[in-house]
Design an enzyme around this catalytic site. Structure first.
Site, short mmCIF file in Angstrom:
data_model
loop_
_atom_site.label_atom_id
_atom_site.label_comp_id
_atom_site.label_asym_id
_atom_site.label_seq_id
_atom_site.Cartn_x
_atom_site.Cartn_y
_atom_site.Cartn_z
CB SER A 23 78.96 63.58 63.23
OG SER A 23 80.27 63.36 63.69
CG ASN A 24 82.02 59.32 62.20
OD1 ASN A 24 82.65 59.18 63.24
ND2 ASN A 24 82.50 60.03 61.18
#
Ligand code: PMT
Length: 405
Positions: free
Chosen positions: A208-209
């Protein structure tokens, strides 16, 4: 724009309270219905009789009306209001509002208010620049409140500096402008992507980020406040939405975000692609938790995710507008312009990861808006709610120019 609007005027105990009589008179003259709520200290500076005469309504200052015992419902008041203005706002009330200290009718009403809140501080210059006041005002901004900055001039202490409550005429202009803008997306449908996407590796791990969703949620609140019906397609975030015109669709992966966005875009006038979508996902997602056994580390094979901005850009019919964001670390302008063209966008909002106060997680952002005709407009550092207002202003200009084309 103020005709028939329900406005709560909150008055706190500062010398500038005498100016609020003029504010109430101007609002009533403009056709608004005004309900004054005073703190107990405010009554030392201006009488409730003056304000009830000007507003045509009994002033509320206590939780119960003394002679009848009638309960004054802050919840009902909060629902009744189209806007609340606290003027003057003392350092003490600003602190209570920022920290939820609900020990009087004004602050409880503020905490219950669903409508936009405007705060016009008034205090001595040293109080104004004290770190606690600065922090509390910043907190109020981060909750989406509008701060009407005080002017510079001679203060009650006879010192000269920043701290004079803004003149009532200008406060009325701020409200009038707010309601004028409030109508400009009425009847429009907007789909907004926000937050990160999560791409599973196995049942317990993912790629993810750092996107918090703050920018996308601020855009959704802004569009809804200006009359649009909003579909907010949100990746996993810990934010909540309050506006009844926002329909939230929670998704996890880029593929799910694509499906939800395209489904809403069919009926939408505008798509704002603010999410930080993972460009790749794992092809060989493990069905069981990957164990750390053996000597060979696992190999993750990545495959490209769909590009949601590109897909909406390609699905666009005449009259529909797509707006992207570009998060860059280098060669910012050229990269953003390239994305705008490749993804068939009408506008792209550039923010840079080189700027510590912009981009992921923080409450502020510094953007440059680039339109398809190559025009670039840089903006100073602002709260994300204010950035959202600038972006929506630019979108509204695009809608108008399409209409006139
Ligand atoms: O959520 P916050 O913590 O408030 O942070 C806000 C933000 C930094 C996430 C936001 O301001 C922002 O910049 N969003 C876009 C981030 C990004 O992914 O930029 P990009 O340059 O990689 O992508 C360009 C555009 O294509 C974006 O509109 C993006 O949503 C879109 N895109 C990208 C890849 C993909 N597979 N699908 C897409 O739709």
């Amino acid at each position: 724009m103020l005709k028939d609007k329900h406005i709560i005027v909150g008055i706190t105990g500062g010398i500038a309270a005498f100016k609020t009589a003029t504010l109430v008179r101007l609002l009533v003259k403009a056709g608004a219905e005004v309900q004054v709520v005073m703190t107990p200290n405010a009554r030392e500076f201006i009488t409730p009789v003056t304000l009830s005469t000007l507003s045509g309504r009994p002033v509320i200052s206590e939780f119960f009306t003394a002679n009848t015992g009638q309960w004054n419902s802050h919840v009902d008041l909060g629902l009744w209001a189209d806007a609340m203005v606290v003027a003057p706002a003392t350092a003490s009330t600003i602190g209570k509002m920022a920290n939820g200290v609900a020990d009087n009718m004004l602050v409880t009403t503020y905490l219950s208010a669903k409508a936009p809140v405007f705060v016009a501080p008034a205090m001595d210059l040293d109080m104004m620049r004290h770190p606690s006041t600065v922090r509390n005002l910043e907190l109020l901004r981060s909750y989406g409140n509008h701060i009407i900055e005080p002017a510079e001039g001679e203060l009650a202490s006879h010192l000269i500096g920043k701290g004079r409550m803004e003149e009532p005429e200008n406060i009325v202009l701020v409200l009038d402008d707010f309601f004028a803008r409030g109508q400009d997306l009425a009847g429009r449908r907007v789909v907004i992507t926000a937050g990160p996407t999560v791409e599973r590796i196995d049942p317990v791990r993912y790629i993810s980020n750092f996107s918090s969703g703050k920018m996308g949620f601020a855009l959704a609140e802004e569009c809804a406040a200006r009359g649009a019906q909003v579909t907010l397609v949100a990746g996993p975030v810990s934010l909540s939405t309050r506006h009844p015109a926002i329909e939230r669709v929670d998704v996890e992966s880029a593929e799910q975000m694509l499906q939800a966005t395209l489904a809403a875009f069919g009926q939408a006038d505008v798509a704002i692609l603010c999410a930080a979508v993972a460009d790749y996902r794992v092809d060989n997602v493990a069905q069981h938790k990957i164990k750390r056994e053996g000597n060979e580390p696992p190999v993750l094979r990545l495959v490209p995710n769909p590009d949601i901005a590109l897909a909406t850009g390609q699905a666009k019919r005449p009259g529909q507008i797509t707006v992207g964001f570009a998060l860059e670390t280098d060669n910012e302008q050229a990269n953003a312009l390239g994305k705008l063209q490749r993804k068939h966008l009408d506008m792209i909002v550039l923010n840079s990861l080189r700027d510590p106060q912009a981009g992921f997680q923080v409450d502020t952002n510094r953007v440059t808006i680039i339109t398809a005709d190559g025009r670039q407009t840089p903006y100073p550092l602002k709260n994300k709610r204010e950035v959202a207002a600038d972006v929506v202003d630019a979108i509204h200009q695009l809608i108008l120019s399409q209409k006139n084309a």
